[in-house]
Design a protein around this motif. Structure first.
Motif, PDB file in Angstrom:
ATOM      1  N   MET A   1      23.090  55.817  16.483  1.00 24.49           N
ATOM      2  CA  MET A   1      23.487  57.196  16.212  1.00 24.49           C
ATOM      3  C   MET A   1      24.571  57.204  15.153  1.00 24.49           C
ATOM      4  SD  MET A   1      23.493  59.018  19.937  1.00 24.49           S
ATOM      5  CE  MET A   1      22.077  58.809  21.034  1.00 24.49           C
ATOM      6  N   SER A   2      24.441  58.102  14.208  1.00 25.57           N
ATOM      7  CA  SER A   2      25.406  58.229  13.123  1.00 25.57           C
ATOM      8  C   SER A   2      26.175  59.530  13.293  1.00 25.57           C
ATOM      9  CB  SER A   2      24.696  58.210  11.771  1.00 25.57           C
ATOM     10  OG  SER A   2      25.609  58.466  10.723  1.00 25.57           O
ATOM     11  N   VAL A   3      27.506  59.415  13.351  1.00 27.74           N
ATOM     12  CA  VAL A   3      28.381  60.571  13.507  1.00 27.74           C
ATOM     13  C   VAL A   3      29.249  60.663  12.265  1.00 27.74           C
ATOM     14  CG1 VAL A   3      30.267  61.559  14.863  1.00 27.74           C
ATOM     15  CG2 VAL A   3      28.367  60.417  16.014  1.00 27.74           C
ATOM     16  N   GLY A   4      29.350  61.855  11.709  1.00 26.98           N
ATOM     17  CA  GLY A   4      30.145  62.066  10.501  1.00 26.98           C
ATOM     18  C   GLY A   4      30.925  63.350  10.570  1.00 26.98           C
ATOM     19  N   VAL A   5      31.497  63.723   9.444  1.00 24.14           N
ATOM     20  CA  VAL A   5      32.336  64.919   9.395  1.00 24.14           C
ATOM     21  C   VAL A   5      31.547  66.168   9.027  1.00 24.14           C
ATOM     22  CG1 VAL A   5      34.409  63.614   8.855  1.00 24.14           C
ATOM     23  CG2 VAL A   5      32.965  64.428   6.997  1.00 24.14           C
ATOM     24  N   GLU A   6      30.312  66.012   8.562  1.00 24.19           N
ATOM     25  CA  GLU A   6      29.514  67.170   8.189  1.00 24.19           C
ATOM     26  C   GLU A   6      28.039  66.871   8.402  1.00 24.19           C
ATOM     27  OE1 GLU A   6      29.897  68.122   4.082  1.00 24.19           O
ATOM     28  OE2 GLU A   6      29.651  66.058   3.406  1.00 24.19           O
ATOM     29  N   ARG A   7      27.255  67.912   8.433  1.00 23.34           N
ATOM     30  CA  ARG A   7      25.820  67.787   8.660  1.00 23.34           C
ATOM     31  C   ARG A   7      25.121  67.283   7.400  1.00 23.34           C
ATOM     32  NH1 ARG A   7      24.391  73.613  11.288  1.00 23.34           N
ATOM     33  NH2 ARG A   7      22.307  72.686  11.469  1.00 23.34           N
ATOM     34  N   THR A   8      23.943  66.716   7.595  1.00 22.10           N
ATOM     35  CA  THR A   8      23.121  66.236   6.483  1.00 22.10           C
ATOM     36  C   THR A   8      21.708  66.775   6.644  1.00 22.10           C
ATOM     37  OG1 THR A   8      22.402  64.215   7.599  1.00 22.10           O
ATOM     38  CG2 THR A   8      24.483  64.114   6.396  1.00 22.10           C
ATOM     39  N   TYR A   9      20.921  66.633   5.578  1.00 22.01           N
ATOM     40  CA  TYR A   9      19.539  67.102   5.615  1.00 22.01           C
ATOM     41  C   TYR A   9      18.619  66.179   6.420  1.00 22.01           C
ATOM     42  CZ  TYR A   9      20.370  70.445   1.820  1.00 22.01           C
ATOM     43  OH  TYR A   9      20.814  71.492   1.062  1.00 22.01           O
ATOM     44  N   HIS A  10      18.991  64.928   6.577  1.00 19.03           N
ATOM     45  CA  HIS A  10      18.049  63.890   6.957  1.00 19.03           C
ATOM     46  C   HIS A  10      17.129  64.286   8.109  1.00 19.03           C
ATOM     47  CE1 HIS A  10      17.374  59.500   8.434  1.00 19.03           C
ATOM     48  NE2 HIS A  10      16.367  59.944   7.713  1.00 19.03           N
ATOM     49  N   GLN A  11      17.674  64.676   9.247  1.00 18.97           N
ATOM     50  CA  GLN A  11      16.866  65.049  10.409  1.00 18.97           C
ATOM     51  C   GLN A  11      17.240  66.426  10.947  1.00 18.97           C
ATOM     52  OE1 GLN A  11      17.567  61.868  13.195  1.00 18.97           O
ATOM     53  NE2 GLN A  11      16.586  60.323  11.933  1.00 18.97           N
ATOM     54  N   ASP A  12      18.045  67.173  10.208  1.00 18.43           N
ATOM     55  CA  ASP A  12      18.583  68.448  10.689  1.00 18.43           C
ATOM     56  C   ASP A  12      17.693  69.590  10.205  1.00 18.43           C
ATOM     57  OD1 ASP A  12      20.118  70.558  11.536  1.00 18.43           O
ATOM     58  OD2 ASP A  12      22.008  69.642  10.940  1.00 18.43           O
ATOM     59  N   LEU A  13      16.874  70.115  11.115  1.00 19.61           N
ATOM     60  CA  LEU A  13      15.917  71.152  10.729  1.00 19.61           C
ATOM     61  C   LEU A  13      16.602  72.459  10.367  1.00 19.61           C
ATOM     62  CD1 LEU A  13      12.884  71.819  10.484  1.00 19.61           C
ATOM     63  CD2 LEU A  13      12.946  72.548  12.879  1.00 19.61           C
ATOM     64  N   GLY A  14      17.739  72.759  10.984  1.00 20.05           N
ATOM     65  CA  GLY A  14      18.385  74.044  10.748  1.00 20.05           C
ATOM     66  C   GLY A  14      19.427  74.040   9.651  1.00 20.05           C
ATOM     67  N   PHE A  15      19.723  72.879   9.064  1.00 23.41           N
ATOM     68  CA  PHE A  15      20.794  72.817   8.076  1.00 23.41           C
ATOM     69  C   PHE A  15      20.453  73.605   6.816  1.00 23.41           C
ATOM     70  CE2 PHE A  15      23.398  70.129   5.000  1.00 23.41           C
ATOM     71  CZ  PHE A  15      24.554  70.823   5.271  1.00 23.41           C
ATOM     72  N   GLY A  16      19.211  73.562   6.394  1.00 18.36           N
ATOM     73  CA  GLY A  16      18.824  74.336   5.213  1.00 18.36           C
ATOM     74  C   GLY A  16      18.972  75.829   5.436  1.00 18.36           C
ATOM     75  N   LEU A  17      18.535  76.322   6.606  1.00 15.12           N
ATOM     76  CA  LEU A  17      18.702  77.743   6.911  1.00 15.12           C
ATOM     77  C   LEU A  17      20.177  78.115   6.970  1.00 15.12           C
ATOM     78  CD1 LEU A  17      16.016  78.608   9.621  1.00 15.12           C
ATOM     79  CD2 LEU A  17      16.119  79.381   7.265  1.00 15.12           C
ATOM     80  N   ARG A  18      20.996  77.209   7.501  1.00 15.09           N
ATOM     81  CA  ARG A  18      22.431  77.487   7.566  1.00 15.09           C
ATOM     82  C   ARG A  18      22.996  77.694   6.164  1.00 15.09           C
ATOM     83  NH1 ARG A  18      25.324  79.953  10.566  1.00 15.09           N
ATOM     84  NH2 ARG A  18      25.437  81.042   8.576  1.00 15.09           N
ATOM     85  N   GLN A  19      22.605  76.882   5.219  1.00 17.53           N
ATOM     86  CA  GLN A  19      23.111  77.011   3.855  1.00 17.53           C
ATOM     87  C   GLN A  19      22.578  78.267   3.178  1.00 17.53           C
ATOM     88  OE1 GLN A  19      23.683  73.169   1.535  1.00 17.53           O
ATOM     89  NE2 GLN A  19      22.130  72.544   2.988  1.00 17.53           N
TER      90      GLN A  19
END
Length: 444
Positions: free
Chosen positions: A289-307
């Motif tokens: 599992m990769s944890v970071g300070v911000e979301r990425t596109y890689h597997q995040d289905l809702g990140f594009g809609l959020r932007q």
């Protein structure tokens, strides 16, 4: 129906093989490409230097001193050119860096801070920096290879191939500089930024495995063990799907991811539920599992809609007041939701080679995606007839595409929008105008 769903055949929609997140993480960094280019150019320089040495030795063995004299004169001219190139490349690098900073600052202030990732992930930007730095390093290496001897018989090496290679790198640098300026100017246009975000969102959707019937997840039964999160707190960026599937298969269990990609996780909270046996050892799950300070596109289905929603909200703010940009963002929101209108959601099932489910990954459901795309935009759109008309047209289009069981959130948003327009529009004529669906907002 959207082009993404219409043009792709079942074979073209085949899920890509699950890969390590390392490639996506490297795309989000800016150091990897320049570092690789500088290492590569050093290796190439070693080969060119060996070739130059072999050429000089061959001419000395043949006793061809006239050719050596000519090559020495050529090397003197080449040295001046290489010295000039070395000085100019640092200036070029400074110009490119300045352009990048200005473009990132303007884009983050006008659109949303999350679009900075598009500039960081830009291949042409990384390639330009990498080639510029590699050319500068090459000029330094070539300058060290020039022999100061005046007698052709005492010359051991002349950087002939190295000088030609430097000139080729300069030509490539100039070409990349033109492409870089063109790409940067395109990324400063909101339509291009929105299109990039939509493209990344569709790539995530295409990589999702389609879950089977709900009986497969319902048959898991109660969890037999839990795996807590260890490490720093942060946003769950992605998981190593292939490795988790291998671990689950090796220990004969099914793993169910509890947080969704994009959720904020803190140490000690459960992140995996184990079904069918004991929890795998911590060492086997380390690094999955990769944890970071911000979301990425890689597997995040809702990140594009959020932007896209963020861009529309900022465009509708009183400080910017740009409803046309909000309409452009709504165009892509509707396109993405149209593509997902018949796509299985709620969970993604990852299987091993034998076809057995080994990893259950939660993904946003249809209602969550619709709310993410429309709720905040609808709340700010009541005072803009252009956006209201585009939003109504988009909801009507989605109602035609969505199956009956998925129409409820669309009908709810349409009714809420009508109520908000009724409260904000001053006259019946204004209300009637704002309630007329129009795909251009206010257009033909």
């Amino acid at each position: 129906m959207s082009d993404w769903m219409v043009t792709q055949s079942p074979a073209a929609r085949r899920r890509p093989r699950a890969l390590s997140p390392l490639r996506e993480h490297l795309r989000d960094t800016f150091w990897f490409a320049p570092t690789t280019a500088m290492v590569a150019v050093f290796v190439v320089w070693l080969g060119a230097q060996a070739l130059d040495t072999a050429i000089v030795e061959a001419l000395r063995e043949e006793g061809d001193h006239d050719t050596l004299d000519e090559l020495m004169r050529f090397a003197d001219d080449a040295k001046a050119v290489v010295s000039a190139v070395g000085s100019a490349m640092m200036t070029f690098i400074g110009v490119v860096f300045s352009i990048s900073l200005v473009a990132v600052q303007m884009a983050s202030g006008q659109f949303t801070p999350r679009v900075v990732r598009l500039f960081v992930r830009s291949r042409i930007t990384k390639a330009t920096f990498a080639v510029f730095l590699a050319t500068f390093v090459l000029t330094l290496l070539v300058l060290t290879a020039f022999d100061s001897a005046d007698d052709p018989r005492a010359v051991t090496s002349l950087p002939l191939v190295q000088s030609v290679l430097t000139l080729c790198m300069v030509a490539l640098s100039l070409l990349l500089f033109v492409l870089y300026v063109n790409t940067t100017l395109r990324l400063m246009r909101i339509s291009q930024v929105i299109a990039r975000i939509a493209t990344e969102s569709f790539r995530v959707a295409a990589s999702m495995p389609a879950p089977s019937a709900g009986r497969e997840t319902a048959g898991l039964g109660a969890a037999t063990a839990w795996v807590p999160h260890e490490g720093r707190a942060g946003v769950l960026r992605d998981v190593h799907i292939a490795r988790l599937v291998r671990v689950a298969r090796k220990h004969g269990v099914v793993l169910r991811l509890l947080p969704r990609i994009g959720d904020f996780v803190v140490p000690g909270t459960p992140v995996l539920a184990v079904h069918g046996g004991a929890a795998p050892p911590r060492g086997a799950l380390r690094g999955t599992m990769s944890v970071g300070v911000e979301r990425t596109y890689h597997q995040d289905l809702g990140f594009g809609l959020r932007q896209l929603a963020d861009i529309a909200l900022r465009a509708l703010s009183s400080a910017i007041n740009d409803p046309t940009t909000a309409v452009q963002a709504l165009d892509r929101i509707v396109q993405f939701l149209a593509a997902m209108s018949r796509h299985p959601l709620d969970s993604a099932l990852h299987r091993d080679r034998g076809g057995a489910v080994r990893l259950v990954q939660p993904v946003p459901g249809w209602t969550e995606l619709v709310d993410l795309g429309f709720t905040e935009v609808r709340g700010c759109a009541a005072g803009s007839p252009q956006v209201c008309r585009r939003l109504l047209a988009g909801l009507d289009d989605l109602l035609l595409l969505a199956p009956p069981e998925r129409r409820e959130p669309l009908l709810r948003h349409r009714e809420l929008l009508r109520q908000e327009i009724a409260l904000t529009a001053p006259t019946p004529a204004d209300r009637a105008f704002a309630l007329h669906p129009d795909r251009q907002g206010i257009g033909g």
